[in-house]
Design an enzyme around this catalytic site. Structure first.
Site, PDB file in Angstrom:
ATOM      1  N   ILE A  24       0.829  -1.198   0.000  1.00  0.00           N
ATOM      2  CA  ILE A  24       0.000   0.000   0.000  1.00  0.00           C
ATOM      3  C   ILE A  24       0.868   1.253   0.000  1.00  0.00           C
ATOM      4  O   ILE A  24       0.526   2.270  -0.613  1.00  0.00           O
ATOM      5  CB  ILE A  24      -0.977   0.001   1.192  1.00  0.00           C
ATOM      6  CG1 ILE A  24      -2.038   1.093   1.022  1.00  0.00           C
ATOM      7  CG2 ILE A  24      -0.257   0.139   2.526  1.00  0.00           C
ATOM      8  CD1 ILE A  24      -2.994   0.849  -0.118  1.00  0.00           C
ATOM      9  N   ARG A  26       3.731   1.523  -1.466  1.00  0.00           N
ATOM     10  CA  ARG A  26       4.237   1.690  -2.831  1.00  0.00           C
ATOM     11  C   ARG A  26       3.207   2.410  -3.703  1.00  0.00           C
ATOM     12  O   ARG A  26       3.558   3.280  -4.508  1.00  0.00           O
ATOM     13  CB  ARG A  26       4.612   0.334  -3.433  1.00  0.00           C
ATOM     14  CG  ARG A  26       5.913  -0.231  -2.854  1.00  0.00           C
ATOM     15  CD  ARG A  26       6.317  -1.561  -3.448  1.00  0.00           C
ATOM     16  NE  ARG A  26       7.714  -1.826  -3.107  1.00  0.00           N
ATOM     17  CZ  ARG A  26       8.758  -1.457  -3.829  1.00  0.00           C
ATOM     18  NH1 ARG A  26       8.553  -0.814  -4.983  1.00  0.00           N
ATOM     19  NH2 ARG A  26       9.982  -1.722  -3.456  1.00  0.00           N
ATOM     20  N   SER A  44      12.051   1.276   7.456  1.00  0.00           N
ATOM     21  CA  SER A  44      11.625  -0.112   7.517  1.00  0.00           C
ATOM     22  C   SER A  44      12.317  -0.790   8.683  1.00  0.00           C
ATOM     23  O   SER A  44      13.298  -0.274   9.230  1.00  0.00           O
ATOM     24  CB  SER A  44      11.979  -0.834   6.208  1.00  0.00           C
ATOM     25  OG  SER A  44      11.719  -2.225   6.290  1.00  0.00           O
ATOM     26  N   ARG A  45      11.837  -1.972   9.060  1.00  0.00           N
ATOM     27  CA  ARG A  45      12.550  -2.759  10.068  1.00  0.00           C
ATOM     28  C   ARG A  45      13.819  -3.344   9.493  1.00  0.00           C
ATOM     29  O   ARG A  45      14.701  -3.785  10.233  1.00  0.00           O
ATOM     30  CB  ARG A  45      11.643  -3.882  10.585  1.00  0.00           C
ATOM     31  CG  ARG A  45      10.425  -3.395  11.363  1.00  0.00           C
ATOM     32  CD  ARG A  45       9.499  -4.541  11.685  1.00  0.00           C
ATOM     33  NE  ARG A  45       8.992  -5.177  10.467  1.00  0.00           N
ATOM     34  CZ  ARG A  45       8.218  -6.256  10.445  1.00  0.00           C
ATOM     35  NH1 ARG A  45       7.867  -6.835  11.587  1.00  0.00           N
ATOM     36  NH2 ARG A  45       7.796  -6.763   9.302  1.00  0.00           N
ATOM     37  N   TYR A  66      12.065   2.256  12.279  1.00  0.00           N
ATOM     38  CA  TYR A  66      11.011   3.257  12.298  1.00  0.00           C
ATOM     39  C   TYR A  66      11.399   4.440  13.182  1.00  0.00           C
ATOM     40  O   TYR A  66      11.053   5.593  12.884  1.00  0.00           O
ATOM     41  CB  TYR A  66       9.707   2.642  12.807  1.00  0.00           C
ATOM     42  CG  TYR A  66       9.190   1.497  11.961  1.00  0.00           C
ATOM     43  CD1 TYR A  66       9.343   1.494  10.575  1.00  0.00           C
ATOM     44  CD2 TYR A  66       8.535   0.416  12.547  1.00  0.00           C
ATOM     45  CE1 TYR A  66       8.868   0.447   9.799  1.00  0.00           C
ATOM     46  CE2 TYR A  66       8.041  -0.627  11.776  1.00  0.00           C
ATOM     47  CZ  TYR A  66       8.221  -0.608  10.409  1.00  0.00           C
ATOM     48  OH  TYR A  66       7.740  -1.644   9.646  1.00  0.00           O
ATOM     49  N   HIS A  87      -0.918   0.240  13.606  1.00  0.00           N
ATOM     50  CA  HIS A  87      -1.206   1.634  13.247  1.00  0.00           C
ATOM     51  C   HIS A  87      -1.072   2.567  14.449  1.00  0.00           C
ATOM     52  O   HIS A  87      -0.441   3.627  14.356  1.00  0.00           O
ATOM     53  CB  HIS A  87      -2.615   1.759  12.659  1.00  0.00           C
ATOM     54  CG  HIS A  87      -2.724   1.260  11.265  1.00  0.00           C
ATOM     55  ND1 HIS A  87      -3.896   1.306  10.536  1.00  0.00           N
ATOM     56  CD2 HIS A  87      -1.807   0.698  10.442  1.00  0.00           C
ATOM     57  CE1 HIS A  87      -3.694   0.801   9.341  1.00  0.00           C
ATOM     58  NE2 HIS A  87      -2.439   0.411   9.253  1.00  0.00           N
ATOM     59  N   LYS A 105      -5.954   3.451   6.528  1.00  0.00           N
ATOM     60  CA  LYS A 105      -7.192   2.909   7.074  1.00  0.00           C
ATOM     61  C   LYS A 105      -7.059   1.389   7.230  1.00  0.00           C
ATOM     62  O   LYS A 105      -6.286   0.759   6.503  1.00  0.00           O
ATOM     63  CB  LYS A 105      -8.388   3.310   6.207  1.00  0.00           C
ATOM     64  CG  LYS A 105      -8.223   3.000   4.717  1.00  0.00           C
ATOM     65  CD  LYS A 105      -8.544   1.571   4.396  1.00  0.00           C
ATOM     66  CE  LYS A 105      -7.902   1.173   3.101  1.00  0.00           C
ATOM     67  NZ  LYS A 105      -7.541  -0.259   3.083  1.00  0.00           N
ATOM     68  N   ASP A 186     -10.263  -4.713   6.345  1.00  0.00           N
ATOM     69  CA  ASP A 186      -9.591  -4.417   5.075  1.00  0.00           C
ATOM     70  C   ASP A 186     -10.555  -3.889   4.029  1.00  0.00           C
ATOM     71  O   ASP A 186     -10.213  -2.971   3.278  1.00  0.00           O
ATOM     72  CB  ASP A 186      -8.908  -5.679   4.545  1.00  0.00           C
ATOM     73  CG  ASP A 186      -7.401  -5.639   4.725  1.00  0.00           C
ATOM     74  OD1 ASP A 186      -6.727  -5.028   3.875  1.00  0.00           O
ATOM     75  OD2 ASP A 186      -6.902  -6.188   5.717  1.00  0.00           O
TER      76      ASP A 186
END
Length: 336
Positions: A24, A26, A44-45, A66, A87, A105, A186
């Site tokens: 998402i 991207r 990113s991790r 992060y 989130h 979302k 989702d």
């Protein structure tokens, strides 16, 4: 056929950072580029994953954590694109570092988390916005205008479907309760948020569901009723491909939104006798996700903490509705 197509940046904007470079993110990054917005950092991790994303989207700074991303002084706003259960954690991380936040979302996993995120943003005077990109698309802007002008009379009902045939692999994110899987969060978030956009606070919530083998919901139907008798019926499913259209019914006509209703699309205003009164083309460059970014930038530029289209308190209230749906269908997630 009428249309709205002004979707580019207006003057110097914010410097965006991407937290969680998944699928998402991207799509969002591609639309930032379409709008000419500044994408300056990714976190990113994994350093390798951040580097790959940075290479693909010409991002100047790639961080292997992060925490490093949110502390980047060259980043003004963070887009949180991680899975639902993270989130709240990641939005709070960014807010506590002094960054504005656009959080994918559904806003959070539940209303308790949503309240904590909004309280943190309020305390720090920062903008937090749910990335419900559909709200900002041209056809939805036009729909609100039509309803507000009385073009279809007294709005009495809506129906909206979001059904896709998605992976059935039990290890897939959408099938995994630990990752907030299932159709509701989702897919169902789209039509439920749509009903809130049209009618506001529901008086009653009724939900029925069918589970998957892993215990998340395969399909869920929600009926929302309102004080003056209006009704909204929403359906979401992850094991069947639906039409993904929507209809808003009024006493003097209806609005038919074509598939796929939650993406840039076309729609029609139809009179009770079947005549097409207006045809609207909501096409935009790219996927349309840039519009939510432009809205957040506008709020910051104007010194406003809350959007008119999707204020933070409404995102909290929508999570309360989804919590009630989950209570009725028996859908819980680990750690709640």
């Amino acid at each position: 056929m009428t249309s709205l197509t002004s979707v580019t940046s207006v003057g110097p904007g914010l410097r965006w950072g991407i937290l969680g470079p998944g699928g998402i993110s991207r799509k969002f990054a591609a639309d930032l580029r379409v709008a000419g917005l500044e994408l300056g950092a990714v976190g990113s991790r994994s350093q390798a994953t951040a580097d790959a994303f940075a290479s693909d989207f010409d991002v100047a700074r790639a961080h292997g954590s992060y925490a490093a991303l949110v502390e980047d002084p060259g980043c003004d706003v963070v887009y949180v694109g991680t899975p639902h259960p993270f989130h709240a954690e990641h939005a709070l991380l960014a807010l506590r570092a002094g960054k504005h936040v656009l959080v994918e979302k559904p806003f959070t996993l539940n209303a308790i988390e949503a309240r904590a995120v909004v309280a943190e943003a309020d305390a720090r005077g920062l903008v937090v916005l749910e990335a419900m990109w559909t709200r900002f698309l041209p056809h939805m802007v036009r729909l609100r205008e039509l309803i507000g002008s009385g073009a279809i009379g007294d709005v009495r009902a809506l129906t909206a479907d979001h059904s896709q045939r998605l992976p059935a692999d039990p290890s897939h994110r959408l099938q995994d309760p630990a990752l907030g899987g299932g159709a509701l969060l989702d897919l169902g978030i789209y039509p439920v948020s749509f009903a809130w956009d049209v009618f506001g606070v529901p008086t009653t919530v009724t939900a029925r569901s069918t589970p998957t083998r892993t215990g998340v919901d395969a399909q869920t139907t929600v009926v929302l009723t309102y004080g003056d008798g209006q009704q909204a019926v929403t359906h979401s499913a992850l094991d069947v491909a639906g039409r993904n259209d929507a209809v808003v019914l009024g006493t003097e006509g209806r609005v038919e939104i074509d598939p796929t209703w939650y993406r840039p699309t076309t729609m029609r205003v139809v009179a009770p006798d079947g005549r097409v009164v207006e045809a609207f083309d909501g096409a935009v460059p790219g996927r349309g996700m840039q519009l939510q970014a432009l809205e957040l930038e506008r709020l910051v530029r104007e010194g406003r903490a809350s959007a008119d289209v999707l204020p933070p308190h409404e995102s909290v209230a929508i999570m309360e509705t989804l919590d009630e749906v989950r209570r009725q269908i028996g859908l819980g997630y680990p750690g709640e």
